[in-house]
Motif scaffolding. Structure first.
Motif, PDB file in Angstrom:
ATOM      1  N   HIS A 105      -6.550  -1.681   0.884  1.00 43.51           N
ATOM      2  CA  HIS A 105      -5.085  -1.629   1.004  1.00 43.51           C
ATOM      3  C   HIS A 105      -4.665  -1.324   2.432  1.00 43.51           C
ATOM      4  O   HIS A 105      -5.350  -0.592   3.151  1.00 43.51           O
ATOM      5  N   ASN A 106      -3.528  -1.863   2.844  1.00 44.58           N
ATOM      6  CA  ASN A 106      -2.976  -1.585   4.167  1.00 44.58           C
ATOM      7  C   ASN A 106      -2.566  -0.125   4.287  1.00 44.58           C
ATOM      8  O   ASN A 106      -2.465   0.601   3.285  1.00 44.58           O
ATOM      9  N   ALA A 107      -2.263   0.259   5.518  1.00 48.82           N
ATOM     10  CA  ALA A 107      -1.740   1.611   5.785  1.00 48.82           C
ATOM     11  C   ALA A 107      -0.428   1.474   6.554  1.00 48.82           C
ATOM     12  O   ALA A 107      -0.113   0.402   7.075  1.00 48.82           O
ATOM     13  N   LEU A 119      -7.811 -11.181   4.703  1.00 43.94           N
ATOM     14  CA  LEU A 119      -6.856 -12.005   3.952  1.00 43.94           C
ATOM     15  C   LEU A 119      -5.603 -11.206   3.598  1.00 43.94           C
ATOM     16  O   LEU A 119      -5.691 -10.190   2.912  1.00 43.94           O
ATOM     17  N   HIS A 120      -4.458 -11.713   4.038  1.00 49.58           N
ATOM     18  CA  HIS A 120      -3.170 -11.086   3.709  1.00 49.58           C
ATOM     19  C   HIS A 120      -2.408 -11.883   2.661  1.00 49.58           C
ATOM     20  O   HIS A 120      -1.328 -11.484   2.254  1.00 49.58           O
ATOM     21  N   ASP A 121      -2.942 -13.034   2.281  1.00 51.93           N
ATOM     22  CA  ASP A 121      -2.230 -13.904   1.334  1.00 51.93           C
ATOM     23  C   ASP A 121      -3.198 -14.543   0.353  1.00 51.93           C
ATOM     24  O   ASP A 121      -4.394 -14.618   0.613  1.00 51.93           O
ATOM     25  N   TYR A 122      -2.638 -15.034  -0.734  1.00 47.48           N
ATOM     26  CA  TYR A 122      -3.437 -15.771  -1.715  1.00 47.48           C
ATOM     27  C   TYR A 122      -3.831 -17.127  -1.136  1.00 47.48           C
ATOM     28  O   TYR A 122      -3.005 -17.810  -0.522  1.00 47.48           O
ATOM     29  N   PRO A 170       3.755 -13.493  -7.253  1.00 49.83           N
ATOM     30  CA  PRO A 170       2.946 -12.292  -7.048  1.00 49.83           C
ATOM     31  C   PRO A 170       2.871 -11.964  -5.551  1.00 49.83           C
ATOM     32  O   PRO A 170       2.595 -12.837  -4.727  1.00 49.83           O
ATOM     33  N   GLU A 171       3.183 -10.743  -5.217  1.00 51.80           N
ATOM     34  CA  GLU A 171       3.192 -10.298  -3.812  1.00 51.80           C
ATOM     35  C   GLU A 171       1.775  -9.882  -3.454  1.00 51.80           C
ATOM     36  O   GLU A 171       1.190  -9.045  -4.136  1.00 51.80           O
ATOM     37  N   PRO A 172       1.211 -10.450  -2.372  1.00 51.58           N
ATOM     38  CA  PRO A 172      -0.176 -10.080  -2.035  1.00 51.58           C
ATOM     39  C   PRO A 172      -0.356  -8.569  -1.854  1.00 51.58           C
ATOM     40  O   PRO A 172      -1.316  -7.976  -2.348  1.00 51.58           O
ATOM     41  N   PHE A 173       0.567  -7.958  -1.122  1.00 50.67           N
ATOM     42  CA  PHE A 173       0.525  -6.497  -0.941  1.00 50.67           C
ATOM     43  C   PHE A 173       1.948  -5.951  -1.067  1.00 50.67           C
ATOM     44  O   PHE A 173       2.311  -5.356  -2.071  1.00 50.67           O
ATOM     45  N   GLY A 174       2.762  -6.160  -0.029  1.00 52.13           N
ATOM     46  CA  GLY A 174       4.146  -5.676  -0.063  1.00 52.13           C
ATOM     47  C   GLY A 174       4.318  -4.387   0.731  1.00 52.13           C
ATOM     48  O   GLY A 174       4.515  -3.319   0.177  1.00 52.13           O
ATOM     49  N   LEU A 175       4.244  -4.528   2.070  1.00 49.37           N
ATOM     50  CA  LEU A 175       4.351  -3.337   2.933  1.00 49.37           C
ATOM     51  C   LEU A 175       5.621  -2.551   2.678  1.00 49.37           C
ATOM     52  O   LEU A 175       5.636  -1.321   2.736  1.00 49.37           O
TER      53      LEU A 175
HETATM   54  C1  GLC Z   1       1.553 -10.875   4.065  1.00 49.67           C
HETATM   55  C2  GLC Z   1       1.774 -10.755   2.560  1.00 49.67           C
HETATM   56  C3  GLC Z   1       2.440  -9.431   2.197  1.00 49.67           C
HETATM   57  C4  GLC Z   1       1.670  -8.271   2.833  1.00 49.67           C
HETATM   58  C5  GLC Z   1       1.473  -8.498   4.319  1.00 49.67           C
HETATM   59  C6  GLC Z   1       0.589  -7.410   4.939  1.00 49.67           C
HETATM   60  O1  GLC Z   1       2.765 -10.992   4.733  1.00 49.67           O
HETATM   61  O2  GLC Z   1       2.564 -11.832   2.088  1.00 49.67           O
HETATM   62  O3  GLC Z   1       2.467  -9.243   0.806  1.00 49.67           O
HETATM   63  O4  GLC Z   1       2.366  -7.070   2.636  1.00 49.67           O
HETATM   64  O5  GLC Z   1       0.864  -9.739   4.563  1.00 49.67           O
HETATM   65  O6  GLC Z   1      -0.698  -7.433   4.411  1.00 49.67           O
END
Ligand code: GLC
Length: 409
Positions: free
Chosen positions: A194-196, A145-148, A313-318
């Protein structure tokens, strides 16, 4: 070969992982998948990896460059434009029938390769793969999941109904994991991973792009400070907040500073994003619009202050992690998963989503104080190296896979 590397069932062959992604190009989720493929390739060079995408694009080229097999399995036109726009009842019935037919074909296509695990990276493929694998216990299906899900009115009930088909859920932040836990009837924990990013590509030293040239602005004298919002044109990325803050700072009298909007409209789904014309109409005179930039590290290195201004709210924000890795002074909108990535006053200055005055104040602080910018940038690089390496990502994802293959351990 160690038992950890053995394929499920203890045969001698290494496990095969099939990735599914709706798009062939695009935004953060695709960038994150590119990094995950590279991370796994580095950590488990002998694992056969394959990427099946519902459309062609640069992501597939990147994957092939990593030695990942790729395949395009195109979505029927009736399913292609579907977003969160809300279709008519007749349209929904047609789309539902088409989706079931497509899922049947997808099942044959996926199983033909003999995957030991299917890893889906987008909402459309979460639903299609789950429907395709109804009635089979193997291979296990992972949803990433990358989004809410909470705000996704159309997708929410579909994924709720199909959650039982999915063996594990990865979420890009603890906040996205908590949302999934509220929305979906999951029995097992949702893994927050968390992403990398590529810390060699996103680094402080290296060439910087000529943002003025890209934006068609006149030459700027040496010593000009540059502030930019780097984002897609999704309507919640906060362009309006940024442009208002820029306007307030410019009218307050700010010498030797230029503001830039870096990025462009990239999504095919109608109604989800701003147009360049709309944003230009909101912008004070002299703001540069670079358009889409492929060389993200080059753009970040050209900026003295990188702004993230998402109003939701930003799910992650690369971009937050990319900016920190490039040693930039960062001003971030502190909500959602983004809040987990930065430490306020240490590696970023923060403001509340949509708070124009707060954002202007933080940009002003960073512009006024070169020592503060240097301190934030150096701390940002340390944070990126310590927490967002591909090695850390590969280790966490492999642990989740192995938990599915060897549940008793
Ligand atoms: C989606 C999210 C963003 C996140 C990206 C990578 O685009 O909206 O917040 O950084 O996925 O996971």
């Amino acid at each position: 070969m160690s038992s950890v590397d053995a394929a499920p069932g203890n045969t001698a062959r290494p496990p095969r992982v099939l990735f599914l992604n709706p798009a062939g190009q695009g935004g953060g989720a695709e960038a994150a998948l590119g990094d995950l493929l590279a991370a796994l390739r580095g950590a488990r060079p002998d694992w056969p990896l394959r990427l099946l995408a519902l459309e062609d694009g640069p992501l597939l080229e990147q994957a092939r460059g990593l030695g990942v097999e790729t395949e395009v399995f195109p979505l029927p036109p009736v399913l292609r434009g579907l977003g969160e726009g809300g279709a008519s009842v007749a349209g929904s019935v047609r789309a539902g029938a088409a989706a079931l037919g497509f899922a049947g074909k997808l099942r044959g296509q996926m199983l033909a390769w003999g995957p030991d695990l299917v890893h889906s990276n987008g909402m459309k493929t979460h639903a299609l793969a789950a429907a395709a694998l109804v009635g089979t216990r193997k291979p296990p299906l992972v949803w990433h999941l990358h989004d809410y899900l909470g705000p996704r009115r159309a997708m929410r009930p579909i994924l709720r109904a199909l959650t039982g088909r999915c063996a594990a859920i990865l979420a890009v932040s603890a906040d996205v994991a908590a949302d999934a836990g509220r929305v979906l009837p999951v029995r097992n924990p949702v893994h927050a991973v968390h992403n990398a990013i590529d810390l060699k590509r996103f680094r402080p030293d290296g060439p910087a792009l000529d943002l003025d040239g890209l934006a068609g602005l006149p030459f700027a004298p040496a010593g000009t400070r540059r502030v930019g919002l780097v984002a897609t044109f999704a309507h919640w990325k906060g362009h309006e907040t940024f442009l208002r803050a820029a306007s307030a700072l410019i009218h307050g009298g700010l010498p030797d500073t230029r503001f830039y909007v870096v990025g462009g409209p990239i999504y095919a789904t109608a109604g989800s994003q701003r147009t360049t014309a709309e944003l230009r109409a909101m912008a004070p005179a002299g703001v540069g619009f670079t358009g889409f930039v492929a060389d993200a590290p080059g753009a970040l290195r050209a900026l003295d202050v990188v702004v993230h201004a998402s109003t939701r709210p930003e799910p992650f924000g690369l971009v937050l992690v990319q900016a920190m890795a490039c040693g930039r002074a960062l001003v971030a909108s502190a909500a959602g998963g983004a809040r987990e990535l930065v430490t306020p006053e240490t590696d970023a200055l923060v403001h509340a989503p949509g708070d124009t005055a707060g954002l202007a104040r933080q940009i002003g602080r960073a512009l006024a104080d070169p020592a503060l910018r240097a301190r934030l940038g150096a701390a940002g690089r340390r944070t990126a190296v310590a927490r967002f390496s591909r090695e850390r990502l590969a280790a966490e994802v492999v642990r989740v896979y192995e938990g599915l293959w060897f549940p008793a351990r």
